[in-house]
Design a protein around this motif. Sequence first.
Motif, short mmCIF file in Angstrom:
data_model
loop_
_atom_site.label_atom_id
_atom_site.label_comp_id
_atom_site.label_asym_id
_atom_site.label_seq_id
_atom_site.Cartn_x
_atom_site.Cartn_y
_atom_site.Cartn_z
N VAL A 193 29.48 28.85 6.86
CA VAL A 193 27.61 29.58 6.56
C VAL A 193 28.42 29.46 4.60
CG1 VAL A 193 26.77 31.43 6.66
CG2 VAL A 193 27.43 30.99 8.82
N GLY A 194 29.32 29.67 4.84
CA GLY A 194 29.33 30.01 2.83
C GLY A 194 28.83 28.70 2.42
N GLY A 195 29.65 27.99 3.14
CA GLY A 195 29.52 26.41 2.34
C GLY A 195 27.75 26.04 2.18
N LYS A 196 27.33 26.24 3.49
CA LYS A 196 26.33 26.06 3.81
C LYS A 196 25.48 26.24 2.61
CE LYS A 196 22.35 23.67 5.37
NZ LYS A 196 22.37 22.72 5.25
N PHE A 197 25.04 28.05 2.64
CA PHE A 197 24.34 28.48 1.89
C PHE A 197 25.01 28.55 0.22
CE2 PHE A 197 23.08 30.66 5.63
CZ PHE A 197 22.55 30.37 5.94
N LEU A 198 25.80 27.81 -0.03
CA LEU A 198 26.25 27.61 -1.85
C LEU A 198 26.65 26.25 -2.07
CD1 LEU A 198 29.65 30.25 -2.18
CD2 LEU A 198 27.72 30.50 -2.64
N ASN A 199 25.74 25.79 -1.18
CA ASN A 199 26.08 24.29 -1.25
C ASN A 199 27.14 23.62 -1.70
OD1 ASN A 199 24.68 22.10 -1.19
ND2 ASN A 199 23.67 21.98 -2.82
N VAL A 200 28.59 24.30 -1.73
CA VAL A 200 29.84 23.06 -1.81
C VAL A 200 30.69 23.52 -0.07
CG1 VAL A 200 29.98 24.14 -4.09
CG2 VAL A 200 30.54 25.84 -1.91
N PRO A 201 31.62 22.22 0.32
CA PRO A 201 32.32 22.40 0.88
C PRO A 201 33.27 23.04 1.15
CG PRO A 201 33.05 20.55 -0.54
CD PRO A 201 31.86 21.93 -1.55
#
Length: 127
Positions: free
Chosen positions: A25-33
């Motif tokens: 989820v964090g990766g999705k909203f921060l747009n980072v893997p």
Amino acid sequence: MDSFVDVLLRWLHIFPVIVLVGGAVGGKFLNVPIVSPLSRNAVFLAGAALVGSGLVNMMRVMPTVPKGWHMWFGIKVLLSLHVLTMIFLMTKVDVPQAKRARWQTSALIGAALIVAVAAYMRHLRGI
């Protein structure tokens, strides 16, 4: 002693979910893997903890579950396997960012569905 085992099993079931899905989820909203290729073994370990504690929890409540609960349990297991697969795939090294973003979205939707199914299962049991 029984309450200690209950708390331990609950922790073993919820903590890995927080870590794995939180990363997706964090990766999705921060747009980072967020899920790194270095975390592949951690994903395996968390998946094993989830499956093991889920099976033990299922066996503990099995004698008291109402009709229909088993079907929802099966749906929850299939959704959980899907989310674990998506998170595991995110640990691959040479993956285009667009594909990784689709996997993150899929894991996020699956996790939301799992929480909804779990809430309904608790409702069925009257908890």
